[in-house]
Design a protein around this motif. Sequence first.
Motif, mmCIF file in Angstrom:
data_model
loop_
_atom_site.group_PDB
_atom_site.id
_atom_site.type_symbol
_atom_site.label_atom_id
_atom_site.label_comp_id
_atom_site.label_asym_id
_atom_site.label_seq_id
_atom_site.Cartn_x
_atom_site.Cartn_y
_atom_site.Cartn_z
ATOM 1 N N GLY A 152 0.802 -1.215 0.000
ATOM 2 C CA GLY A 152 0.000 0.000 0.000
ATOM 3 C C GLY A 152 0.835 1.266 0.000
ATOM 4 O O GLY A 152 0.324 2.336 -0.351
ATOM 5 N N GLU A 153 2.107 1.160 0.372
ATOM 6 C CA GLU A 153 2.977 2.335 0.346
ATOM 7 C C GLU A 153 3.116 2.877 -1.071
ATOM 8 O O GLU A 153 3.176 4.094 -1.277
ATOM 9 C CB GLU A 153 4.355 1.986 0.915
ATOM 10 C CG GLU A 153 4.336 1.596 2.389
ATOM 11 C CD GLU A 153 5.676 1.058 2.860
ATOM 12 O OE1 GLU A 153 5.842 0.907 4.081
ATOM 13 O OE2 GLU A 153 6.550 0.784 2.012
ATOM 14 N N TRP A 166 2.527 5.325 8.276
ATOM 15 C CA TRP A 166 2.589 6.103 7.036
ATOM 16 C C TRP A 166 3.766 7.081 7.063
ATOM 17 O O TRP A 166 4.538 7.165 6.090
ATOM 18 C CB TRP A 166 1.273 6.831 6.847
ATOM 19 C CG TRP A 166 1.195 7.932 5.824
ATOM 20 C CD1 TRP A 166 0.639 9.153 5.998
ATOM 21 C CD2 TRP A 166 1.624 7.917 4.441
ATOM 22 N NE1 TRP A 166 0.693 9.921 4.859
ATOM 23 C CE2 TRP A 166 1.306 9.179 3.869
ATOM 24 C CE3 TRP A 166 2.251 6.981 3.643
ATOM 25 C CZ2 TRP A 166 1.579 9.524 2.548
ATOM 26 C CZ3 TRP A 166 2.543 7.315 2.311
ATOM 27 C CH2 TRP A 166 2.213 8.555 1.781
ATOM 28 N N PHE A 167 3.913 7.771 8.153
ATOM 29 C CA PHE A 167 5.026 8.726 8.231
ATOM 30 C C PHE A 167 6.368 7.999 8.226
ATOM 31 O O PHE A 167 7.335 8.467 7.615
ATOM 32 C CB PHE A 167 4.878 9.622 9.464
ATOM 33 C CG PHE A 167 3.815 10.676 9.308
ATOM 34 C CD1 PHE A 167 3.963 11.690 8.378
ATOM 35 C CD2 PHE A 167 2.656 10.647 10.067
ATOM 36 C CE1 PHE A 167 2.989 12.663 8.217
ATOM 37 C CE2 PHE A 167 1.672 11.611 9.914
ATOM 38 C CZ PHE A 167 1.835 12.619 8.979
ATOM 39 N N TYR A 178 9.517 8.610 5.649
ATOM 40 C CA TYR A 178 10.897 8.864 6.072
ATOM 41 C C TYR A 178 11.856 7.844 5.463
ATOM 42 O O TYR A 178 12.929 8.193 4.973
ATOM 43 C CB TYR A 178 11.006 8.830 7.603
ATOM 44 C CG TYR A 178 10.125 9.812 8.319
ATOM 45 C CD1 TYR A 178 9.807 11.047 7.766
ATOM 46 C CD2 TYR A 178 9.600 9.509 9.579
ATOM 47 C CE1 TYR A 178 8.988 11.947 8.428
ATOM 48 C CE2 TYR A 178 8.785 10.402 10.255
ATOM 49 C CZ TYR A 178 8.477 11.615 9.675
ATOM 50 O OH TYR A 178 7.664 12.494 10.342
ATOM 51 N N GLU A 179 11.470 6.576 5.504
ATOM 52 C CA GLU A 179 12.377 5.506 5.080
ATOM 53 C C GLU A 179 12.529 5.453 3.559
ATOM 54 O O GLU A 179 13.604 5.120 3.059
ATOM 55 C CB GLU A 179 11.883 4.160 5.606
ATOM 56 C CG GLU A 179 11.977 4.049 7.130
ATOM 57 C CD GLU A 179 11.416 2.742 7.660
ATOM 58 O OE1 GLU A 179 10.792 1.999 6.869
ATOM 59 O OE2 GLU A 179 11.588 2.469 8.863
ATOM 60 N N THR A 180 11.474 5.782 2.817
ATOM 61 C CA THR A 180 11.560 5.681 1.354
ATOM 62 C C THR A 180 12.042 6.968 0.696
ATOM 63 O O THR A 180 12.734 6.930 -0.322
ATOM 64 C CB THR A 180 10.186 5.309 0.764
ATOM 65 O OG1 THR A 180 9.219 6.314 1.112
ATOM 66 C CG2 THR A 180 9.721 3.947 1.293
ATOM 67 N N LEU A 181 11.688 8.112 1.279
ATOM 68 C CA LEU A 181 12.072 9.395 0.674
ATOM 69 C C LEU A 181 13.355 9.970 1.256
ATOM 70 O O LEU A 181 14.155 10.583 0.529
ATOM 71 C CB LEU A 181 10.947 10.419 0.835
ATOM 72 C CG LEU A 181 9.568 10.055 0.267
ATOM 73 C CD1 LEU A 181 8.628 11.246 0.394
ATOM 74 C CD2 LEU A 181 9.675 9.588 -1.180
ATOM 75 N N LEU A 182 13.562 9.785 2.589
ATOM 76 C CA LEU A 182 14.692 10.429 3.257
ATOM 77 C C LEU A 182 15.794 9.458 3.667
ATOM 78 O O LEU A 182 16.917 9.875 3.941
ATOM 79 C CB LEU A 182 14.199 11.189 4.502
ATOM 80 C CG LEU A 182 13.086 12.208 4.261
ATOM 81 C CD1 LEU A 182 12.709 12.887 5.568
ATOM 82 C CD2 LEU A 182 13.502 13.228 3.217
ATOM 83 N N GLY A 183 15.454 8.170 3.779
ATOM 84 C CA GLY A 183 16.477 7.189 4.133
ATOM 85 C C GLY A 183 16.747 7.085 5.611
ATOM 86 O O GLY A 183 17.816 6.622 6.016
ATOM 87 N N GLU A 238 14.829 6.484 9.797
ATOM 88 C CA GLU A 238 13.662 5.980 10.512
ATOM 89 C C GLU A 238 12.819 7.101 11.105
ATOM 90 O O GLU A 238 11.646 6.906 11.412
ATOM 91 C CB GLU A 238 14.101 5.032 11.636
ATOM 92 C CG GLU A 238 14.763 3.753 11.128
ATOM 93 C CD GLU A 238 15.153 2.840 12.265
ATOM 94 O OE1 GLU A 238 14.989 3.250 13.433
ATOM 95 O OE2 GLU A 238 15.628 1.724 11.995
ATOM 96 N N GLN A 239 13.412 8.247 11.287
ATOM 97 C CA GLN A 239 12.701 9.394 11.840
ATOM 98 C C GLN A 239 12.849 10.574 10.897
ATOM 99 O O GLN A 239 13.772 10.625 10.080
ATOM 100 C CB GLN A 239 13.239 9.752 13.220
ATOM 101 C CG GLN A 239 13.058 8.634 14.244
ATOM 102 C CD GLN A 239 13.641 9.002 15.593
ATOM 103 O OE1 GLN A 239 14.539 9.827 15.687
ATOM 104 N NE2 GLN A 239 13.104 8.397 16.654
ATOM 105 N N GLY A 240 11.926 11.522 11.016
ATOM 106 C CA GLY A 240 12.004 12.654 10.109
ATOM 107 C C GLY A 240 11.193 13.829 10.582
ATOM 108 O O GLY A 240 10.676 13.851 11.698
#
Length: 536
Positions: A451-452, A496-497, A501-506, A508-510
Motif C-alpha cells: 500500500g505504500e 505512514w510517516f 521517512y524511510e523511502t524518501l529520506l532514508g 527511521e525518523q524525520g
Amino acid sequence: MTDQTLIETARNSKAWPFQEAQRLAKRLRGGKANGEPVLFETGYGPSGLPHIGTFQEVLRTSLVRRAYEALTGEPTRLVAFSDDMDGLRKVPDNVPNKELLEANLGKPLSRIPNPFGTSHESFAAHNNAKLREFLDQFGFDYEFVSSSDRYNSGAFDDALRGVLRNFDAIMDIMLPTLGAERQQTYSPVMPVSPTTGAVLQVPIEVVDADAGTIRFTDEDGSMVEQSALGGMAKCQWKVDWAMRWVALGVDYEMYGKDLTDSGVQSGKIARVLGGNKPEGLIYELFLDAKGEKISKSKGNGLSIDEWLQYGSEESLGFYIFANPKSAKQLHAGVIPKAIDDYWQFRERLAEQPLDKQLGNPVWHLQRANERIEGPDAPGAGDALSVPYSLLLNLVSVLGLEATPENLAEYVAAYTGEPVEDPALLGLIDAAVNYNRDFVAPTLKKRAPAGGEVLALTELDTQLAAAPEDADAEVLQTMVYEIGKREEFGFESLRDWFRALYETLLGSEQGPRMGSFIKLYGIAPTRKLIAEALARA
C-alpha cells in the motif's frame, strides 16, 4: 514586577540552581561579614588544556552564582583557580617537545619550561593562558587565581603555618585512608628540593610551625632544614584543597562524583584549620555513546570544539543544565535534539509566569555571564524560523554536495526573506557539517512496498495539483489525510510517516512532512517520490 517578587518566587523554586542557592543562603544567613562578596570557586589542573569538563563546571557554578544573586541581592565573585604549583608526575601524550618535560618531571608546573614554543614563560603559564582564552570565549565573568602566585608571593604563608601547627591532626585524618606503603612516605606538606627543584613526596618533620621551618631528606640523601614558606613547599592535594578553601574564604564549590572521597577528607581538614567545607553540588560524570566513562586517553568522548562544529554554545549549555546529579551520555547523537529543545524553551519563556520561568533552563543560561537586575532573561521569546532537525532533513536530501549557501537559499525561499539571523546562519553551517560526518554515511532509502506504493502515487498526484506556494499546513493536511485512507492499509498514521521517512529520506525518523515539502519545494519532493517508486 519588583525584585522582591523575584526573591519570593526564587525562595520556592525547585530548579536546581535555586535549590543550591537556597542552601547557601541558609548557611550564610544574610551574607558575609562586612558585606564581602560571596565567593564561588572552580578548580583547574593546568597539566592539560581546558575541555568540556572545564566548561560544564564553570557554567554550572555560574548558574548557581546568578541564582544566589537573584535570591539574595548580595554581591558575589567567581574565582577560577589553577593548581599550577602541582608537580608534573607524567608527560602528557598531546604535547610537543616531550623530552623537555621528561627532563623536568617532578617540578611544579609553573617552573617547567614551555614546550609549546609560545611566548609564555612556563608550561603552566601557557596552559593558564589557554584557560583564560577558553573562559573569555564564552563570556564568563571570573577572576583568575594562580596557585604558584599565591605560594610564591607568601599569600598562602599564614595558611601554611596553620597546616604545620595542625600537622598531627591532619595526619590522623589522612593516614587511615592510605595504604601501608603510602603511609610511610606521606606528608601533608611536600617540600621543594633545594637541589633539583622537584616537589618531593617525602616525610617531613615540623621544626618550627610559626616560623614555617621543616626538616626532610633530600633526593641526594642529605638532611635539609628549610622554610616551607614563600613557594618552598606545596600541600598535598586534599590538604591543599582544604587550605585554599580556608585561605580564600570559599563559600561554594562543586565537583565531580570521582572526587567525593577527596571532598570528605578535605572538609575534615578545613575544620581542623579553623574553617568549613564550602557548600557545593557533587555532579555525575559524562558517559560515551556506550554508557562508558569518558576517558581523555581513550578519546571516547566529545570535545567542546566538536560540539561547536555540529551545534551551538547555547545548545551545549542547555544539554549540560539538566539533572547535574545524573550521568549524561555525551556524543554527537544528542546534539540535534538539544538544539531544537533549547529554542523551544527560549520561545516559550516569554509567555510563562515567573515561577515557570525560573524552572526554564533558558532563563538561567541567558543570565549566566552577567548579573541582571530583575526577572528578565535576554532573548526570551526568540525563535528559529526553521528547526535544526528540519535543516538536517533538507541537507540530507540535498546530499554531500550541499553547501551552507544552498541551504540558506532554501530557507530564504521558505521564509520569504533573506537569512540574516546569526544564530540560524551558524546552525546552517553546523547542519552541513553534521550531515557530512553522521547522517550521510548512514542513509539508506528502501523501496516502498504494498500500500505504500499506492499512497506515494496518490501523494504525487495531489502535489502535482497543488500550487507551488502552497502553505505548509495545507501540505501537512494533505499528507495526513492520505495516511488515514483505509485502501492504503496503514494501521496507524505513524506507519505512514515512517514509510515516508524511510523511502524518501532514508531514515527511521524525520520532520513534519508539510514543513519539509514547503522547505524543499513541491517539484523536488515529487522527484523524490518518483525515485522511490522506481525502486518498487
